[in-house]
Design a protein around this motif. Sequence first.
Motif, PDB file in Angstrom:
ATOM      1  N   SER A   1       0.855  -1.192   0.000  1.00 64.58           N
ATOM      2  CA  SER A   1       0.000   0.000   0.000  1.00 64.58           C
ATOM      3  C   SER A   1       0.890   1.240   0.000  1.00 64.58           C
ATOM      4  O   SER A   1       2.113   1.147   0.114  1.00 64.58           O
ATOM      5  CB  SER A   1      -0.868   0.014   1.263  1.00 64.58           C
ATOM      6  OG  SER A   1      -0.038   0.087   2.405  1.00 64.58           O
ATOM      7  N   LEU A   2       0.238   2.379  -0.095  1.00 64.92           N
ATOM      8  CA  LEU A   2       0.974   3.651  -0.054  1.00 64.92           C
ATOM      9  C   LEU A   2       1.681   3.792   1.293  1.00 64.92           C
ATOM     10  O   LEU A   2       2.830   4.248   1.367  1.00 64.92           O
ATOM     11  CB  LEU A   2      -0.002   4.809  -0.272  1.00 64.92           C
ATOM     12  CG  LEU A   2       0.627   6.191  -0.349  1.00 64.92           C
ATOM     13  CD1 LEU A   2       1.524   6.317  -1.585  1.00 64.92           C
ATOM     14  CD2 LEU A   2      -0.443   7.283  -0.368  1.00 64.92           C
ATOM     15  N   LYS A   3       0.992   3.355   2.347  1.00 69.04           N
ATOM     16  CA  LYS A   3       1.560   3.471   3.693  1.00 69.04           C
ATOM     17  C   LYS A   3       2.856   2.656   3.816  1.00 69.04           C
ATOM     18  O   LYS A   3       3.875   3.149   4.298  1.00 69.04           O
ATOM     19  CB  LYS A   3       0.533   2.982   4.727  1.00 69.04           C
ATOM     20  CG  LYS A   3       1.007   3.098   6.153  1.00 69.04           C
ATOM     21  CD  LYS A   3       0.030   2.420   7.108  1.00 69.04           C
ATOM     22  CE  LYS A   3       0.671   2.186   8.458  1.00 69.04           C
ATOM     23  NZ  LYS A   3      -0.128   1.356   9.332  1.00 69.04           N
TER      24      LYS A   3
ATOM     25  N   LEU B   1       5.626   4.201   1.828  1.00 67.03           N
ATOM     26  CA  LEU B   1       6.152   5.371   2.537  1.00 67.03           C
ATOM     27  C   LEU B   1       7.076   4.939   3.679  1.00 67.03           C
ATOM     28  O   LEU B   1       8.154   5.516   3.884  1.00 67.03           O
ATOM     29  CB  LEU B   1       4.974   6.190   3.082  1.00 67.03           C
ATOM     30  CG  LEU B   1       5.262   7.613   3.511  1.00 67.03           C
ATOM     31  CD1 LEU B   1       5.716   8.448   2.328  1.00 67.03           C
ATOM     32  CD2 LEU B   1       4.011   8.248   4.139  1.00 67.03           C
TER      33      LEU B   1
END
Lengths: 391, 152
Positions: free
Chosen positions: A234-236, A239
């Motif tokens: 995911s983006l999380k 990151l």
Amino acid sequence: MTKEKVVLATPAPGTGLPAAMLLCLPMMLITLMMLSRGNFPSEPASMLAFGATYFFVNGLFLMMIRTGNTDRWRAILFVTYAVCFVISFITHLIEARGSMALTESNMIEGLTPFCHVVIPMTLIPAALTKTIIFPGTLLGTKTAIASMFVLWIGSSLALGRGFCSWFCFFGGLDDGFSRLFKTARIRTIHPRWTYLPFAILLLVVLVSALTLAPFYCQWLCPFKTTTEYPEITSLKTALQAMVFMSLFVALVLVLPALTRRRTQCGLFCPMGAFQSLTNAINVFDVRIDPEKCRSCKKCISVCPSFSMSEDTLAKGKSALTCMKCGRCLDACPEGAIFYHLKGTPLNPKRAEVGRRLFLYPAYLFLATMAGAPIQDAIVKIIRLFTTGRLI
Amino acid sequence: MNRLKSMIGYTWAILAVLIAPATFLGHGALSRTLADVTGVTVHPRYSGGEVVSRIDHGPYSTSIHRPVFDALVGKSKEGFVQMTWAPASALPEWIEEPIDYNRDGRVDFTVALNTGSGEVWLVKSHPTVVAPVKSYRLSDGWAVRVRLIRRP
């Protein structure tokens, strides 16, 4: 405040070879037991790895005793240990799971290896809920939660924050990079930065308690880059991976090389800050003889953990953050810095006794912790050369 | 007093030499003792909580864990309940099962799991059931977590 009067002899001269060998004998016997764990390898690659590790470890200790230098020899083993730990850990992960990535399923099954850096974050929830906020297992493996707690308690009782220079499997990475260049490109670091790890410690402890999740591991650990990281789904998680890599590059590679300091350990690591507190109750400290000290400030410039300053020189002892690595002892041209046992008199004839009394437990921890990953890495490197495969 | 301090200093230093091998050699026993004495466990948010009921389906079984609302102090408003199906080798391709997570004798939701793809469907029969969190492929089975809200 009263200044204790200290009169030290000239820097400890080297010890003769027969005496040094005799002093190394206990270490040779104990490391034989610890590295073999009572089970000598029979396979040729493992035998070679065992022999090489044993002689390497004891050879360095012999040099430590013989030359009177501490950090010079400690650093060789400490850096080798960190590099071999990374090789051994990653190859084990890939053998066991096929990847360095940690999936949510791995976490639910308690397959996340527990690392000592998590310890401060677990204490408040453990006290209030009797649970450990970590997706690992409590018992049964070397990286189980209770196992790491036992190792941490033992090493902290014996060494205080010496833990960071004689035990931690990550410390050798920034220690190694801090020795990359002969001179520091960045010489001045404002002392206020030394409060940063304590601020980070406070932040991660509070946020972890409130969220019931190890915040540092989720967002701030640079060593995720060299061990395992949450699977990028995911983006999380993407990151998170970017933060881990950026911190690793900045704090473990670039800044140590530019400053010749252990910037991750001295300016960021919350576990390091936490370990500083154990220095307050540990018996070993590093003292400075104010009569011999000529204020050349070499110790200030070489100290990797920012524990030496004009203030500490005036007080006659290193700061609470001291990692007891011995770099200042080796660097002092007057031999004015020495390991000391709290409560004992500052006797000039006892300076080398104090050093040796510290070196035995400290080196035993380092040699035992380093032994397994070094042997494993050697076996894997032999395998790489003979079969072309590391895994 | 100075003499006593000095004795304590040397004793601790010698003990430190003994602590090092003792830590490693007694590591297994010390770990078990530490776990027993403190009584700590892994937080249910990670472990899924204790299994409170097991439904036997012959070749495979369903384990229903206790609902987890554990907070730092007291209970949180949101939580989850975990179901685990094992062993993996005996699981059918499609599992559909009514679950009574609060053990009041009434079905709270029906969960369906495709053990090939990991897709989950949920039919809610109780207002505290929110949605499936996710399915997880375990080393020997599957787990599903269903989000719950706590009624005051």
